[in-house]
Design a protein around this motif. Structure first.
Motif, mmCIF file in Angstrom:
data_model
loop_
_atom_site.group_PDB
_atom_site.id
_atom_site.type_symbol
_atom_site.label_atom_id
_atom_site.label_comp_id
_atom_site.label_asym_id
_atom_site.label_seq_id
_atom_site.Cartn_x
_atom_site.Cartn_y
_atom_site.Cartn_z
ATOM 1 N N LEU A 8 -11.874 -6.074 -22.994
ATOM 2 C CA LEU A 8 -10.545 -6.321 -22.225
ATOM 3 C C LEU A 8 -10.800 -6.918 -20.832
ATOM 4 O O LEU A 8 -11.613 -6.396 -20.045
ATOM 5 N N PRO A 9 -9.908 -7.790 -20.297
ATOM 6 C CA PRO A 9 -10.034 -8.179 -19.029
ATOM 7 C C PRO A 9 -9.770 -7.013 -17.841
ATOM 8 O O PRO A 9 -8.798 -6.327 -18.412
ATOM 9 N N SER A 10 -10.405 -6.888 -16.723
ATOM 10 C CA SER A 10 -10.030 -5.897 -15.947
ATOM 11 C C SER A 10 -10.354 -6.215 -14.610
ATOM 12 O O SER A 10 -10.945 -7.315 -14.067
ATOM 13 N N ARG A 11 -9.728 -5.586 -13.482
ATOM 14 C CA ARG A 11 -9.942 -5.788 -12.253
ATOM 15 C C ARG A 11 -10.096 -4.725 -11.357
ATOM 16 O O ARG A 11 -9.688 -3.591 -11.756
ATOM 17 N N GLY A 12 -10.711 -4.627 -10.133
ATOM 18 C CA GLY A 12 -10.880 -3.478 -9.256
ATOM 19 C C GLY A 12 -10.411 -3.813 -7.869
ATOM 20 O O GLY A 12 -10.509 -4.988 -7.563
ATOM 21 N N VAL A 13 -10.199 -2.929 -7.100
ATOM 22 C CA VAL A 13 -9.912 -3.172 -5.621
ATOM 23 C C VAL A 13 -10.309 -1.874 -4.777
ATOM 24 O O VAL A 13 -10.255 -0.916 -5.314
ATOM 25 N N ILE A 14 -10.639 -2.028 -3.622
ATOM 26 C CA ILE A 14 -10.996 -0.862 -2.922
ATOM 27 C C ILE A 14 -9.959 -0.892 -1.648
ATOM 28 O O ILE A 14 -10.053 -2.107 -1.033
ATOM 29 N N LEU A 15 -9.389 -0.084 -1.357
ATOM 30 C CA LEU A 15 -8.355 0.103 -0.253
ATOM 31 C C LEU A 15 -8.707 1.293 0.601
ATOM 32 O O LEU A 15 -9.359 2.265 0.423
ATOM 33 N N SER A 16 -8.281 1.048 1.743
ATOM 34 C CA SER A 16 -8.423 2.222 2.740
ATOM 35 C C SER A 16 -7.065 3.075 2.650
ATOM 36 O O SER A 16 -5.973 2.406 2.576
ATOM 37 N N GLY A 17 -7.042 4.289 2.152
ATOM 38 C CA GLY A 17 -5.990 5.279 1.990
ATOM 39 C C GLY A 17 -6.010 6.530 2.867
ATOM 40 O O GLY A 17 -7.143 7.011 3.288
ATOM 41 N N GLN A 18 -4.790 7.083 3.079
ATOM 42 C CA GLN A 18 -4.668 8.445 3.885
ATOM 43 C C GLN A 18 -3.913 9.323 2.961
ATOM 44 O O GLN A 18 -2.733 8.803 2.536
ATOM 45 N N VAL A 19 -4.324 10.354 2.978
ATOM 46 C CA VAL A 19 -3.478 11.494 2.258
ATOM 47 C C VAL A 19 -3.190 12.372 3.190
ATOM 48 O O VAL A 19 -3.968 12.937 3.793
ATOM 49 N N ALA A 20 -1.907 12.737 3.346
ATOM 50 C CA ALA A 20 -1.363 13.710 4.267
ATOM 51 C C ALA A 20 -1.921 13.223 5.804
ATOM 52 O O ALA A 20 -1.839 11.999 6.147
ATOM 53 N N SER A 21 -2.195 14.272 6.383
ATOM 54 C CA SER A 21 -2.748 14.084 7.872
ATOM 55 C C SER A 21 -4.367 13.967 7.791
ATOM 56 O O SER A 21 -5.115 14.001 8.891
ATOM 57 N N PHE A 22 -4.991 14.044 6.651
ATOM 58 C CA PHE A 22 -6.409 13.757 6.530
ATOM 59 C C PHE A 22 -6.836 12.165 6.953
ATOM 60 O O PHE A 22 -6.328 11.323 6.765
ATOM 61 N N PRO A 23 -8.033 12.339 7.556
ATOM 62 C CA PRO A 23 -8.723 11.105 7.948
ATOM 63 C C PRO A 23 -8.646 10.100 6.656
ATOM 64 O O PRO A 23 -8.791 10.385 5.467
ATOM 65 N N SER A 24 -8.525 8.724 7.115
ATOM 66 C CA SER A 24 -8.636 7.590 6.075
ATOM 67 C C SER A 24 -9.661 7.758 5.108
ATOM 68 O O SER A 24 -10.911 7.988 5.826
#
Length: 75
Positions: A8-24
């Motif tokens: 099956l075709p698939s895709r991926g991505v890497i993003l910078s995310g932040q959960v609550a007040s934790f570091p990104s």
């Protein structure tokens, strides 16, 4: 993707995310056209970046940044 999803075709991505007040942190996401594949937040590396405790009887969970101390373990 590999295994039964390789066809099956698939895709991926890497993003910078932040959960609550934790570091990104960098979080990797992948998806495919398969409709029967469950999606879990940051399934690729979320659980490598955060310690997550599930309290099923309370319908709750707790998220903490991973322990950065090398070689430490707790039971």
């Amino acid at each position: 993707m590999t295994g039964s999803l390789a066809r099956l075709p698939s895709r991926g991505v890497i993003l910078s995310g932040q959960v609550a007040s934790f570091p990104s942190v960098d979080l990797a996401f992948a998806w495919t056209q398969a409709e029967d594949v469950p999606v879990i937040l940051g399934q690729v590396n979320f659980f490598m970046e955060f310690d997550v405790c599930f309290f099923r009887s309370q319908l709750a969970f707790e998220i903490n940044p991973k322990d950065l101390r090398q070689g430490s373990s707790s039971l």
